[in-house]
Design an enzyme around this catalytic site. Structure first.
Site, PDB file in Angstrom:
ATOM      1  N   THR A 110      -2.150   7.269  18.117  1.00  0.00           N
ATOM      2  CA  THR A 110      -3.062   8.374  17.809  1.00  0.00           C
ATOM      3  C   THR A 110      -3.430   8.397  16.327  1.00  0.00           C
ATOM      4  O   THR A 110      -2.683   7.917  15.484  1.00  0.00           O
ATOM      5  CB  THR A 110      -2.435   9.742  18.155  1.00  0.00           C
TER       6      THR A 110
ATOM      7  N   TYR B 248       0.828  -1.207   0.000  1.00  0.00           N
ATOM      8  CA  TYR B 248       0.000   0.000   0.000  1.00  0.00           C
ATOM      9  C   TYR B 248       0.862   1.257   0.000  1.00  0.00           C
ATOM     10  O   TYR B 248       0.828   2.047  -0.941  1.00  0.00           O
ATOM     11  CB  TYR B 248      -0.915  -0.027   1.214  1.00  0.00           C
TER      12      TYR B 248
ATOM     13  N   GLY C 210      -3.957   1.052  22.750  1.00  0.00           N
ATOM     14  CA  GLY C 210      -4.833   2.178  22.392  1.00  0.00           C
ATOM     15  C   GLY C 210      -4.160   3.535  22.543  1.00  0.00           C
ATOM     16  O   GLY C 210      -4.814   4.572  22.401  1.00  0.00           O
TER      17      GLY C 210
ATOM     18  N   ASN D 194     -15.707   0.024  12.808  1.00  0.00           N
ATOM     19  CA  ASN D 194     -15.638  -1.059  13.796  1.00  0.00           C
ATOM     20  C   ASN D 194     -16.206  -0.615  15.140  1.00  0.00           C
ATOM     21  O   ASN D 194     -17.080  -1.275  15.712  1.00  0.00           O
ATOM     22  CB  ASN D 194     -14.185  -1.493  14.002  1.00  0.00           C
TER      23      ASN D 194
ATOM     24  N   VAL E 103     -11.171   1.682  11.884  1.00  0.00           N
ATOM     25  CA  VAL E 103     -11.430   1.881  13.301  1.00  0.00           C
ATOM     26  C   VAL E 103     -12.821   2.452  13.589  1.00  0.00           C
ATOM     27  O   VAL E 103     -13.519   1.954  14.488  1.00  0.00           O
ATOM     28  CB  VAL E 103     -10.305   2.727  13.953  1.00  0.00           C
TER      29      VAL E 103
ATOM     30  N   TYR F 266      -6.912  -2.164  19.501  1.00  0.00           N
ATOM     31  CA  TYR F 266      -5.730  -2.960  19.186  1.00  0.00           C
ATOM     32  C   TYR F 266      -4.519  -2.378  19.912  1.00  0.00           C
ATOM     33  O   TYR F 266      -4.285  -1.172  19.879  1.00  0.00           O
ATOM     34  CB  TYR F 266      -5.467  -2.983  17.682  1.00  0.00           C
TER      35      TYR F 266
ATOM     36  N   PRO G 115       1.422   2.819  12.376  1.00  0.00           N
ATOM     37  CA  PRO G 115       2.053   4.046  12.905  1.00  0.00           C
ATOM     38  C   PRO G 115       1.565   4.380  14.311  1.00  0.00           C
ATOM     39  O   PRO G 115       0.389   4.208  14.628  1.00  0.00           O
ATOM     40  CB  PRO G 115       1.621   5.121  11.900  1.00  0.00           C
TER      41      PRO G 115
ATOM     42  N   ASN H  31      -6.691   9.958   7.886  1.00  0.00           N
ATOM     43  CA  ASN H  31      -7.861   9.124   8.232  1.00  0.00           C
ATOM     44  C   ASN H  31      -9.187   9.889   8.137  1.00  0.00           C
ATOM     45  O   ASN H  31      -9.368  10.892   8.812  1.00  0.00           O
ATOM     46  CB  ASN H  31      -7.719   8.581   9.657  1.00  0.00           C
TER      47      ASN H  31
HETATM   48  P1  NAD Z   1     -12.791   2.080  -0.346  1.00  0.00           P
HETATM   49  O1  NAD Z   1     -12.225   0.725  -0.249  1.00  0.00           O
HETATM   50  O2  NAD Z   1     -14.135   2.318   0.253  1.00  0.00           O
HETATM   51  O3  NAD Z   1     -12.848   2.572  -1.862  1.00  0.00           O
HETATM   52  C1  NAD Z   1     -11.934   2.139  -2.844  1.00  0.00           C
HETATM   53  C2  NAD Z   1     -12.738   1.830  -4.105  1.00  0.00           C
HETATM   54  O4  NAD Z   1     -11.827   1.480  -5.161  1.00  0.00           O
HETATM   55  C3  NAD Z   1     -13.672   0.627  -3.935  1.00  0.00           C
HETATM   56  O5  NAD Z   1     -14.925   0.891  -4.488  1.00  0.00           O
HETATM   57  C4  NAD Z   1     -12.950  -0.502  -4.684  1.00  0.00           C
HETATM   58  O6  NAD Z   1     -13.825  -1.494  -5.151  1.00  0.00           O
HETATM   59  C5  NAD Z   1     -12.280   0.287  -5.799  1.00  0.00           C
HETATM   60  N1  NAD Z   1     -11.078  -0.372  -6.357  1.00  0.00           N
HETATM   61  C6  NAD Z   1     -10.009  -0.849  -5.693  1.00  0.00           C
HETATM   62  N2  NAD Z   1      -9.097  -1.371  -6.539  1.00  0.00           N
HETATM   63  C7  NAD Z   1      -9.614  -1.196  -7.787  1.00  0.00           C
HETATM   64  C8  NAD Z   1      -9.160  -1.504  -9.095  1.00  0.00           C
HETATM   65  N3  NAD Z   1      -7.979  -2.110  -9.302  1.00  0.00           N
HETATM   66  N4  NAD Z   1      -9.939  -1.162 -10.148  1.00  0.00           N
HETATM   67  C9  NAD Z   1     -11.132  -0.555  -9.961  1.00  0.00           C
HETATM   68  N5  NAD Z   1     -11.625  -0.243  -8.740  1.00  0.00           N
HETATM   69  C10 NAD Z   1     -10.878  -0.559  -7.675  1.00  0.00           C
HETATM   70  O7  NAD Z   1     -11.721   3.065   0.298  1.00  0.00           O
HETATM   71  P2  NAD Z   1     -11.791   4.628   0.563  1.00  0.00           P
HETATM   72  O8  NAD Z   1     -11.600   4.851   1.991  1.00  0.00           O
HETATM   73  O9  NAD Z   1     -12.959   5.233  -0.111  1.00  0.00           O
HETATM   74  O10 NAD Z   1     -10.449   5.086  -0.168  1.00  0.00           O
HETATM   75  C11 NAD Z   1     -10.472   5.674  -1.469  1.00  0.00           C
HETATM   76  C12 NAD Z   1      -9.070   6.134  -1.833  1.00  0.00           C
HETATM   77  O11 NAD Z   1      -8.619   7.095  -0.883  1.00  0.00           O
HETATM   78  C13 NAD Z   1      -8.041   5.003  -1.851  1.00  0.00           C
HETATM   79  O12 NAD Z   1      -7.130   5.221  -2.904  1.00  0.00           O
HETATM   80  C14 NAD Z   1      -7.337   5.157  -0.522  1.00  0.00           C
HETATM   81  O13 NAD Z   1      -6.006   4.689  -0.578  1.00  0.00           O
HETATM   82  C15 NAD Z   1      -7.387   6.669  -0.333  1.00  0.00           C
HETATM   83  N6  NAD Z   1      -7.281   7.043   1.086  1.00  0.00           N
HETATM   84  C16 NAD Z   1      -8.328   6.855   1.933  1.00  0.00           C
HETATM   85  C17 NAD Z   1      -8.202   7.195   3.276  1.00  0.00           C
HETATM   86  C18 NAD Z   1      -9.333   7.059   4.253  1.00  0.00           C
HETATM   87  O14 NAD Z   1      -9.185   7.410   5.435  1.00  0.00           O
HETATM   88  N7  NAD Z   1     -10.500   6.584   3.867  1.00  0.00           N
HETATM   89  C19 NAD Z   1      -6.990   7.713   3.749  1.00  0.00           C
HETATM   90  C20 NAD Z   1      -5.932   7.845   2.850  1.00  0.00           C
HETATM   91  C21 NAD Z   1      -6.093   7.535   1.511  1.00  0.00           C
HETATM   92  N1  UDP Z   2      -7.803  -0.102  15.426  1.00  0.00           N
HETATM   93  C1  UDP Z   2      -8.283  -0.566  16.637  1.00  0.00           C
HETATM   94  N2  UDP Z   2      -9.403  -1.346  16.643  1.00  0.00           N
HETATM   95  C2  UDP Z   2     -10.081  -1.659  15.500  1.00  0.00           C
HETATM   96  C3  UDP Z   2      -9.599  -1.169  14.264  1.00  0.00           C
HETATM   97  C4  UDP Z   2      -8.448  -0.400  14.257  1.00  0.00           C
HETATM   98  O1  UDP Z   2      -7.703  -0.289  17.689  1.00  0.00           O
HETATM   99  O2  UDP Z   2     -11.096  -2.368  15.604  1.00  0.00           O
HETATM  100  C5  UDP Z   2      -6.588   0.757  15.419  1.00  0.00           C
HETATM  101  C6  UDP Z   2      -5.483   0.308  14.455  1.00  0.00           C
HETATM  102  O3  UDP Z   2      -4.619  -0.615  15.088  1.00  0.00           O
HETATM  103  C7  UDP Z   2      -4.792   1.632  14.142  1.00  0.00           C
HETATM  104  C8  UDP Z   2      -5.927   2.675  14.261  1.00  0.00           C
HETATM  105  O4  UDP Z   2      -6.980   2.041  14.991  1.00  0.00           O
HETATM  106  O5  UDP Z   2      -3.807   1.901  15.116  1.00  0.00           O
HETATM  107  C9  UDP Z   2      -6.448   3.148  12.916  1.00  0.00           C
HETATM  108  O6  UDP Z   2      -6.738   1.993  12.160  1.00  0.00           O
HETATM  109  P1  UDP Z   2      -7.424   2.055  10.727  1.00  0.00           P
HETATM  110  O7  UDP Z   2      -7.442   0.657  10.212  1.00  0.00           O
HETATM  111  O8  UDP Z   2      -8.739   2.738  10.789  1.00  0.00           O
HETATM  112  O9  UDP Z   2      -6.490   2.990   9.835  1.00  0.00           O
HETATM  113  P2  UDP Z   2      -4.907   3.200   9.677  1.00  0.00           P
HETATM  114  O10 UDP Z   2      -4.673   4.576  10.181  1.00  0.00           O
HETATM  115  O11 UDP Z   2      -4.151   2.181  10.466  1.00  0.00           O
HETATM  116  O12 UDP Z   2      -4.674   3.076   8.209  1.00  0.00           O
END
Ligand code: NAD
Ligand code: UDP
Length: 326
Positions: free
Chosen positions: A213, A148, A210, A193, A190, A207, A278, A177
């Site tokens: 951050t 990733y 806790g 969940n 998180v 996890y 992290p 996040n």
């Molecule tokens: P999500 O899993 O809900 O959405 C990702 C979408 O991409 C899904 O609909 C999945 O089916 C689609 N997808 C994945 N691989 C694919 C592929 N090869 N071809 C076509 N479709 C594909 O996740 P999200 O939280 O909405 O994240 C969206 C984007 O934002 C991601 O790139 C993720 O890395 C980035 N991002 C999200 C967060 C967050 O906190 N949610 C933080 C940092 C970065």
């Molecule tokens: N985490 C947790 N309980 C859960 C899910 C996640 O304590 O049920 C913790 C996880 O270990 C991490 C933080 O919450 O330290 C954020 O996790 P998340 O998967 O949402 O995103 P990340 O920032 O790790 O990509």
């Protein structure tokens, strides 16, 4: 004007589709549903200004567009989830590398503006706190999360390479996040969940101890930042952090969510933290403030209340086939 939203059936992507359509922009969503949900875009399917292409973006395709958003990647690191990037490491590495290449080629072919959803994960276990865009990060290049975070770093690199070599108008955002309605509890992040556990009365699974951050941004704030980033005339070839600087421990989130849900769930500690999880994370958003005039508007309690209300309504449907990951 037409936008191509890769990953448009996901949590963030579906909110972005809604915003683009509200702005009068037609949307083509390309998604292979590896982690997204058809329900996230069900309300758009009959619209004349919305199309769905079911396709893996790491494989060649074409679709004319003026704006291209690359949000197609699994995003959860939860090892217990079948939807996490740890369950699909090769597909994840390819979505952000080959997928970036395919989408940049489309941008180049059609003269489109391109925005890549990078992540705070590119800072790894940060030695600088809070994290500014100038920080190069502290990432394990072959660790369990590297499918990733290293592919996201490559996604940034290839986007900037297309910018320099072919003058493609690229913009990079590093998302911290984000939470809100439509984040699938089955992917094990998180907030979904904790909320689903609090609502069902199950133990809330913290996890580790806790003490790690995170700084949580509500999804409508993030989408506003994305909109400003793609429409700005000042952000071509640039990278901007988008997140909420309000930082709390995971244990604090667990207790707050339990209180807001008025839940009797106990908070339990589990050894499910992955290697390279992290220990702290907080965005410095000075650049977003200066370049975009952007900062989060939704207070944590307000965002959580809206999120909880959404899960209260939708959790039974979401959980019908897949048990939320605990
Ligand atoms: P999500 O899993 O809900 O959405 C990702 C979408 O991409 C899904 O609909 C999945 O089916 C689609 N997808 C994945 N691989 C694919 C592929 N090869 N071809 C076509 N479709 C594909 O996740 P999200 O939280 O909405 O994240 C969206 C984007 O934002 C991601 O790139 C993720 O890395 C980035 N991002 C999200 C967060 C967050 O906190 N949610 C933080 C940092 C970065
Ligand atoms: N985490 C947790 N309980 C859960 C899910 C996640 O304590 O049920 C913790 C996880 O270990 C991490 C933080 O919450 O330290 C954020 O996790 P998340 O998967 O949402 O995103 P990340 O920032 O790790 O990509």
């Amino acid at each position: 004007m037409r936008a191509l939203v890769a990953g448009g059936a996901g949590f963030i992507g579906s909110h972005l589709c809604d915003r683009l359509i509200a702005e009068g922009i037609a949307v083509t969503c390309v998604d292979n549903f590896i982690s997204g949900l058809p329900a996230n875009i069900a309300h758009l399917m009959d619209r004349p200004d919305f199309d769905l292409i079911e396709h893996d973006v790491s494989q060649p395709f074409d679709s004319p567009a003026d704006l291209i958003f690359h949000f197609a990647s699994p995003a959860s690191p939860n090892p217990a989830s079948p939807k996490s990037y740890l369950a699909h490491p090769v597909a994840t590495a390819l979505a952000n590398s080959q997928g970036s290449y395919q989408l940049l080629e489309i941008a180049r072919r059609h003269g489109a503006r391109y925005l890549f959803a990078s992540t705070s994960e590119i800072y790894g276990e940060p030695l600088e706190h809070p994290q500014r865009e100038t920080y190069f990060g502290n990432v394990n290049p072959h660790g369990i999360r590297s499918c990733y975070d290293e592919s996201k770093r490559f996604g940034e690199a290839i986007a900037m390479t297309y910018h320099r070599e072919f003058q493609v108008d690229v913009r990079l955002i590093r998302i911290f996040n984000t939470y809100g309605p439509r984040c699938d509890p089955a992917d094990g992040r998180v907030i979904p969940n904790f909320v689903s556990q609090a609502l069902t009365g199950d133990p809330i699974t913290v996890y580790g101890d806790g003490a790690q951050t995170r700084s949580l941004c509500y999804v409508s704030d993030l989408v506003e930042g994305i909109w400003r980033m793609i429409t700005s005339e000042r952000t071509g070839g640039d990278v901007v952090n988008l997140g909420n600087p309000e930082e709390h421990t995971i244990l604090e989130y667990a207790r707050l969510i339990r209180d807001l849900c008025d839940s009797g769930s106990e908070v339990v500690f589990r050894e499910l933290r992955t290697a390279d999880d992290p220990s702290r994370r907080q965005p410095d958003i000075t650049k977003a403030r200066e370049l975009l005039g952007w900062e989060p508007q939704v207070l944590l309690r307000e965002g959580l209340k809206q999120t909880i209300a959404w899960y209260r309504e939708h959790l039974p449907d979401l959980s019908a086939g897949t048990d939320p990951v605990r």
